[in-house]
Write a protein that holds these residues in place. Structure first.
Motif, PDB file in Angstrom:
ATOM      1  N   TYR A   8       0.860  -1.182   0.000  1.00 60.57           N
ATOM      2  CA  TYR A   8       0.000   0.000   0.000  1.00 60.57           C
ATOM      3  C   TYR A   8       0.903   1.241   0.000  1.00 60.57           C
ATOM      4  O   TYR A   8       2.127   1.123   0.158  1.00 60.57           O
ATOM      5  CB  TYR A   8      -0.915  -0.008   1.228  1.00 60.57           C
ATOM      6  CG  TYR A   8      -0.160  -0.143   2.542  1.00 60.57           C
ATOM      7  CD1 TYR A   8       0.258   0.979   3.252  1.00 60.57           C
ATOM      8  CD2 TYR A   8       0.155  -1.395   3.070  1.00 60.57           C
ATOM      9  CE1 TYR A   8       0.952   0.863   4.441  1.00 60.57           C
ATOM     10  CE2 TYR A   8       0.852  -1.529   4.262  1.00 60.57           C
ATOM     11  CZ  TYR A   8       1.250  -0.387   4.946  1.00 60.57           C
ATOM     12  OH  TYR A   8       1.958  -0.504   6.124  1.00 60.57           O
ATOM     13  N   GLU A 287      -5.427   7.443  -2.558  1.00 61.95           N
ATOM     14  CA  GLU A 287      -6.261   6.257  -2.402  1.00 61.95           C
ATOM     15  C   GLU A 287      -5.891   5.176  -3.413  1.00 61.95           C
ATOM     16  O   GLU A 287      -5.572   5.467  -4.567  1.00 61.95           O
ATOM     17  CB  GLU A 287      -7.736   6.616  -2.606  1.00 61.95           C
ATOM     18  CG  GLU A 287      -8.269   7.649  -1.628  1.00 61.95           C
ATOM     19  CD  GLU A 287      -9.684   8.069  -1.970  1.00 61.95           C
ATOM     20  OE1 GLU A 287     -10.601   7.287  -1.669  1.00 61.95           O
ATOM     21  OE2 GLU A 287      -9.840   9.154  -2.567  1.00 61.95           O
ATOM     22  N   THR A 288      -5.934   3.915  -2.954  1.00 60.59           N
ATOM     23  CA  THR A 288      -5.906   2.754  -3.833  1.00 60.59           C
ATOM     24  C   THR A 288      -7.238   2.026  -3.639  1.00 60.59           C
ATOM     25  O   THR A 288      -8.134   2.528  -2.961  1.00 60.59           O
ATOM     26  CB  THR A 288      -4.737   1.828  -3.478  1.00 60.59           C
ATOM     27  OG1 THR A 288      -4.934   1.307  -2.154  1.00 60.59           O
ATOM     28  CG2 THR A 288      -3.418   2.580  -3.524  1.00 60.59           C
ATOM     29  N   ASP A 289      -7.377   0.844  -4.213  1.00 60.97           N
ATOM     30  CA  ASP A 289      -8.645   0.120  -4.094  1.00 60.97           C
ATOM     31  C   ASP A 289      -9.020  -0.173  -2.646  1.00 60.97           C
ATOM     32  O   ASP A 289     -10.202  -0.173  -2.293  1.00 60.97           O
ATOM     33  CB  ASP A 289      -8.575  -1.208  -4.867  1.00 60.97           C
ATOM     34  CG  ASP A 289      -8.636  -0.988  -6.368  1.00 60.97           C
ATOM     35  OD1 ASP A 289      -9.057   0.107  -6.789  1.00 60.97           O
ATOM     36  OD2 ASP A 289      -8.262  -1.916  -7.114  1.00 60.97           O
ATOM     37  N   ASP A 290      -8.021  -0.409  -1.797  1.00 57.28           N
ATOM     38  CA  ASP A 290      -8.346  -0.825  -0.432  1.00 57.28           C
ATOM     39  C   ASP A 290      -7.554  -0.101   0.650  1.00 57.28           C
ATOM     40  O   ASP A 290      -7.419  -0.580   1.771  1.00 57.28           O
ATOM     41  CB  ASP A 290      -8.136  -2.341  -0.282  1.00 57.28           C
ATOM     42  CG  ASP A 290      -6.775  -2.796  -0.794  1.00 57.28           C
ATOM     43  OD1 ASP A 290      -5.910  -1.926  -1.015  1.00 57.28           O
ATOM     44  OD2 ASP A 290      -6.585  -4.009  -0.962  1.00 57.28           O
ATOM     45  N   PHE A 291      -7.012   1.092   0.300  1.00 53.92           N
ATOM     46  CA  PHE A 291      -6.219   1.818   1.298  1.00 53.92           C
ATOM     47  C   PHE A 291      -6.235   3.300   0.959  1.00 53.92           C
ATOM     48  O   PHE A 291      -6.283   3.682  -0.209  1.00 53.92           O
ATOM     49  CB  PHE A 291      -4.772   1.309   1.297  1.00 53.92           C
ATOM     50  CG  PHE A 291      -3.950   1.774   2.468  1.00 53.92           C
ATOM     51  CD1 PHE A 291      -3.965   1.079   3.664  1.00 53.92           C
ATOM     52  CD2 PHE A 291      -3.161   2.912   2.373  1.00 53.92           C
ATOM     53  CE1 PHE A 291      -3.207   1.501   4.748  1.00 53.92           C
ATOM     54  CE2 PHE A 291      -2.406   3.347   3.448  1.00 53.92           C
ATOM     55  CZ  PHE A 291      -2.425   2.629   4.643  1.00 53.92           C
TER      56      PHE A 291
END
Length: 325
Positions: A8, A287-291
């Motif tokens: 991440y 932002e990333t997909d889950d963080f």
């Protein structure tokens, strides 16, 4: 291999360096937890005995070396890992010069390898803040050779032959190995460089260090490292908004400036390495997909090579974007 968490956007604890020439701007302008005269904040470092540790997320307190050993090309990219293995190739700093730094020079890869088993030191400087009449020393102000240089040094006239350049916010310079240079008083800058801490001091303004002792000069070591050929160091670029502006490329890294007035999705598939963002102004959520992670002025974040894109949520922020092409 042990089971490890997904990667991440990674922030690291700054490594703060007290210096006799350092000031208070890293605390005042960047909110660093700095006490005393701090000259440098090492934002991401793989230098021996100065290895960064993670500040955020599930991997908090793990070291950069641990990351490389466990994630390898997922962290830095296939080509970078093939070339450098478990040695992180770049060093990121913010530097606050309350007083003039020493006049110095760095060796290239060949000389540094021979003498120190180290990388050489190519640097790029981005000027962040300049007090009145802030200047850099970059090379010489006349044609110079080894004989003339040694004469000026022996007669204590070295400052008379040094080239001085007045600078402004946003100026960018590449400092190649062999270039005699110094950061002048009143300048705050971001520095991107090879992973190396090899410096040859030529002149130190007859100034004692923080312990009251005169710092060592490296006259003989510097002599072989100096390139007396005049070289252009300042880079010209035309800034654009809401898209990356290319600033410059060295043999070791490439740098863009990213000025945002709105949210922005950055496709990283075209970049074959990790990407580092140094925040120059404002703040954003990355932002990333889950963080997601906030980054503010004076902070630095590493985006692992395996992440295909990130989103910046902001209405005002600017960054240096650094990668290895």
């Amino acid at each position: 291999m042990i089971t490890v968490s997904p990667l991440y956007p990674l922030k690291f604890h700054p490594i703060l360096k007290p210096k006799v020439w350092g000031g208070k701007k890293l605390a005042k302008l960047f909110k660093k937890n700095a006490v005393g005269n701090i000259g440098e904040s090492w934002e991401i470092s793989g230098v021996n005995e100065n290895v960064s540790e993670i500040l955020n997320g599930p991997l908090k307190e793990k070291s950069l070396n641990w990351l490389l050993e466990n994630y390898k090309e997922k962290l830095v990219g296939e080509k970078v890992y093939k070339d450098f293995g478990n040695q992180f190739p770049l060093l990121f700093k913010f530097i606050d010069a309350r007083e003039d730094l020493s006049v110095q020079v760095h060796p290239d890869d060949i000389l540094a390898k021979k003498r120190h088993n180290s990388f050489g030191k190519t640097e790029m400087w981005y000027i962040l803040d300049v007090e009145k009449n802030g200047k850099l020393i970059l090379g010489f102000n006349e044609r110079m050779d080894q004989k003339k240089y040694l004469k000026a040094l022996s007669e204590n006239k070295i400052t008379k032959v040094l080239n001085s350049e007045t600078v402004q916010n946003g100026y960018v310079f590449i400092i190649k190995p062999g270039t005699v240079h110094a950061i002048g008083a009143g300048i705050l800058l971001a520095e991107i460089q090879q992973t190396s801490d090899v410096t040859y001091r030529i002149y130190d303004w007859d100034r004692p260090d923080t312990n009251g002792q005169m710092r060592e000069l490296h006259t003989d070591l510097a002599l072989e490292a100096i390139d007396f050929t005049p070289a252009k160091t300042k880079l010209e670029y035309s800034e654009e908004i809401n898209k990356p502006t290319h600033i410059g490329t060295t043999d070791f890294f490439s740098v863009n400036k990213l000025v945002l007035s709105e949210s922005f999705v950055r496709d990283l598939n075209e970049i074959p390495s990790f990407t580092v963002y140094m925040c120059l102004e404002g703040a954003a959520i990355i932002e990333t997909d889950d963080f997601s992670e906030e980054i503010k002025k004076g902070e630095t974040i590493l985006i692992p090579a395996q992440l295909p894109e990130i989103k910046f949520t902001t209405n005002s922020a600017s960054f240096l974007e650094v990668y290895i092409p």
